[in-house]
Design a protein around this motif. Sequence first.
Motif, mmCIF file in Angstrom:
data_model
loop_
_atom_site.group_PDB
_atom_site.id
_atom_site.type_symbol
_atom_site.label_atom_id
_atom_site.label_comp_id
_atom_site.label_asym_id
_atom_site.label_seq_id
_atom_site.Cartn_x
_atom_site.Cartn_y
_atom_site.Cartn_z
ATOM 1 N N ASP A 39 0.770 -1.091 -0.013
ATOM 2 C CA ASP A 39 0.062 0.173 0.065
ATOM 3 C C ASP A 39 1.026 1.284 0.167
ATOM 4 O OD1 ASP A 39 0.762 0.731 2.569
ATOM 5 O OD2 ASP A 39 -0.761 -0.494 3.471
ATOM 6 N N GLU A 40 0.145 2.335 -0.296
ATOM 7 C CA GLU A 40 0.949 3.522 -0.373
ATOM 8 C C GLU A 40 1.758 4.217 0.883
ATOM 9 O OE1 GLU A 40 -1.776 6.765 -1.537
ATOM 10 O OE2 GLU A 40 -2.253 5.722 -3.537
ATOM 11 N N ASP A 41 1.167 3.748 2.175
ATOM 12 C CA ASP A 41 1.761 4.075 3.133
ATOM 13 C C ASP A 41 3.294 3.393 3.337
ATOM 14 O OD1 ASP A 41 -0.149 5.842 4.030
ATOM 15 O OD2 ASP A 41 -1.374 4.296 5.129
ATOM 16 N N ILE A 42 3.262 2.017 3.068
ATOM 17 C CA ILE A 42 4.537 1.341 3.231
ATOM 18 C C ILE A 42 5.593 2.032 2.186
ATOM 19 C CG2 ILE A 42 5.525 -0.919 2.731
ATOM 20 C CD1 ILE A 42 4.236 -0.907 5.546
ATOM 21 N N SER A 43 5.216 2.174 0.987
ATOM 22 C CA SER A 43 5.767 2.757 -0.218
ATOM 23 C C SER A 43 6.395 3.983 0.510
ATOM 24 C CB SER A 43 5.104 2.969 -1.208
ATOM 25 O OG SER A 43 4.783 1.567 -1.971
ATOM 26 N N ALA A 44 5.751 4.841 0.973
ATOM 27 C CA ALA A 44 5.992 6.084 1.276
ATOM 28 C C ALA A 44 7.195 5.943 2.637
ATOM 29 C CB ALA A 44 4.737 7.068 1.814
ATOM 30 N N GLU A 45 6.843 4.907 3.310
ATOM 31 C CA GLU A 45 7.728 4.872 4.519
ATOM 32 C C GLU A 45 9.218 4.489 4.074
ATOM 33 O OE1 GLU A 45 6.851 3.212 8.289
ATOM 34 O OE2 GLU A 45 4.653 2.902 7.595
ATOM 35 N N ILE A 46 9.161 3.536 3.012
ATOM 36 C CA ILE A 46 10.429 3.046 2.593
ATOM 37 C C ILE A 46 11.326 4.445 1.826
ATOM 38 C CG2 ILE A 46 11.457 1.455 0.635
ATOM 39 C CD1 ILE A 46 9.150 -0.488 1.341
ATOM 40 N N LEU A 47 10.648 5.081 1.060
ATOM 41 C CA LEU A 47 11.178 6.069 0.256
ATOM 42 C C LEU A 47 11.850 6.979 1.369
ATOM 43 C CD1 LEU A 47 8.810 6.765 -2.575
ATOM 44 C CD2 LEU A 47 11.097 5.631 -2.597
ATOM 45 N N GLY A 48 10.910 7.275 2.475
ATOM 46 C CA GLY A 48 11.293 8.171 3.679
ATOM 47 C C GLY A 48 12.735 7.836 4.246
ATOM 48 N N HIS A 49 12.559 6.539 4.715
ATOM 49 C CA HIS A 49 13.505 6.011 5.446
ATOM 50 C C HIS A 49 14.914 6.092 4.552
ATOM 51 C CE1 HIS A 49 15.236 2.939 8.256
ATOM 52 N NE2 HIS A 49 15.839 2.504 7.311
ATOM 53 N N TYR A 50 14.837 5.709 3.135
ATOM 54 C CA TYR A 50 15.759 5.664 2.365
ATOM 55 C C TYR A 50 16.820 7.178 2.387
ATOM 56 C CZ TYR A 50 18.732 5.635 -1.854
ATOM 57 O OH TYR A 50 19.877 5.777 -2.556
ATOM 58 N N LYS A 51 15.754 7.967 2.319
ATOM 59 C CA LYS A 51 16.398 9.357 2.117
ATOM 60 C C LYS A 51 17.089 9.607 3.514
ATOM 61 C CE LYS A 51 12.841 11.281 -0.878
ATOM 62 N NZ LYS A 51 11.941 12.343 -1.125
ATOM 63 N N ARG A 52 16.542 9.146 4.657
ATOM 64 C CA ARG A 52 17.327 9.484 6.107
ATOM 65 C C ARG A 52 18.300 8.397 6.324
ATOM 66 N NH1 ARG A 52 11.918 9.286 7.366
ATOM 67 N NH2 ARG A 52 12.264 6.957 8.442
ATOM 68 N N GLU A 53 18.473 7.200 6.052
ATOM 69 C CA GLU A 53 19.205 6.270 6.676
ATOM 70 C C GLU A 53 19.874 5.285 5.462
ATOM 71 O OE1 GLU A 53 19.848 5.986 9.466
ATOM 72 O OE2 GLU A 53 18.172 7.192 10.590
ATOM 73 N N GLY A 54 19.629 5.723 4.100
ATOM 74 C CA GLY A 54 19.928 4.773 3.158
ATOM 75 C C GLY A 54 21.511 4.650 2.624
ATOM 76 N N GLN A 55 22.117 3.920 2.240
ATOM 77 C CA GLN A 55 23.531 4.204 1.842
ATOM 78 C C GLN A 55 23.644 3.493 0.556
ATOM 79 O OE1 GLN A 55 26.446 2.499 4.652
ATOM 80 N NE2 GLN A 55 25.528 4.065 6.328
ATOM 81 N N GLY A 56 24.153 4.327 -0.230
ATOM 82 C CA GLY A 56 24.399 3.868 -1.763
ATOM 83 C C GLY A 56 22.755 3.642 -2.323
ATOM 84 N N GLN A 57 22.707 2.259 -2.798
ATOM 85 C CA GLN A 57 21.228 1.931 -3.285
ATOM 86 C C GLN A 57 20.431 1.219 -2.118
ATOM 87 O OE1 GLN A 57 20.084 2.361 -6.459
ATOM 88 N NE2 GLN A 57 21.569 3.758 -6.559
ATOM 89 N N SER A 58 21.201 0.972 -1.129
ATOM 90 C CA SER A 58 20.512 0.008 0.107
ATOM 91 C C SER A 58 19.712 0.905 0.911
ATOM 92 C CB SER A 58 21.987 -0.599 0.744
ATOM 93 O OG SER A 58 22.625 -1.415 0.180
ATOM 94 N N VAL A 59 18.587 0.536 0.972
ATOM 95 C CA VAL A 59 17.660 1.101 1.774
ATOM 96 C C VAL A 59 17.730 0.682 3.491
ATOM 97 C CG1 VAL A 59 15.173 1.152 2.389
ATOM 98 C CG2 VAL A 59 15.793 0.823 -0.011
#
Length: 337
Positions: free
Chosen positions: A231-251
């Motif tokens: 669902d959209e909430d999970i997709s948004a959480e993943i994208l937000g988490h990647y912006k804050r905590e992601g390294q390279g391509q890894s989420v």
Amino acid sequence: MAIKKTDAGWLVDSQPGGRGAKRFRKTFKTQAEAKAYEAWLHTQVTVAPDWQPAKRDTRKLSELIGLWFTHHGSGLRSGDDTHRRLLAIVDALGNPFADKFTVDMFAQYRTRRLAEGVSANNLNREHSYMRAAFNELARLGYWSKDNPLGKLRQFKIQENELSFLTREQIVALLIALQEARNPHVLLITKVCLATGARWSEVEQLRITQVREGMIQFARTKSGKTRAVPVDEDISAEILGHYKREGQGQSVFGYAWSAFREGIERAGITLPDGQMTHALRHTFASHFMMSGGNILTLQRILGHQSLTMTMRYAHLAPEHLMEARRLNPLTAIKEFHA
């Protein structure tokens, strides 16, 4: 002596293919018949090579495993690990000559390992690795005899009960994980519960695998790619988490230990070996209890065989209703009503 006189006549006792080859013994009335038969036997070695004794295969078992790795195993995703396991087996067997490696030798090795405390599951895996290696060597043309382990049965394993979390336990776990210092563990857990994916598949997720409301799992156990809608909430959480905590391509980063600690804080007890995998069982169990289709579940989980997915079929609502409706006690009540 190939021909000798006996009370019954002239005995031919010959091994035309040489030592170790098939032996022939036959008695004739006359010496001439015996000599003619012996001469005929020797001609067969020339015209029928299968009469000759098989040549020794003086290669060591480790050499065969080396050929397997060079021409096949090196191209597998887990080839290096399998190669190390095979060489460890070979070393424990004493690295015999190829033609001396027998099913009895492996069976004795397996019995010894079992007595040392190695689990039957691990021994079945070792059996599968070695048997598969010989199958591939045969396909490659490096092994012409029967597979030494082709007819050996694996140990029968008693399946453990698949443990899944109740709704109350899921809520308790998510609350416990909110207290974790690890920034990844909560969202990894939520993605596992939303998709039925394995912990390692989510932990290694790359941002390029998340798009258009789908998560595409590429680094799977079967090696096949599968896509699961979220669902959209999970997709948004993943994208937000990647912006804050992601390294390279890894989420995400490593979070298994934090998950175990969260399980303990939530007061949840899980069977041995079903720590993070309980999330996958939880997804599948709740999917079926909510009326999901077993074939759809197979595609979501990525099971190659429906037999694996059928472990959850008994949780389907119609299955449970039939158990209540069709049992003999209910039939007796209806008869006397």
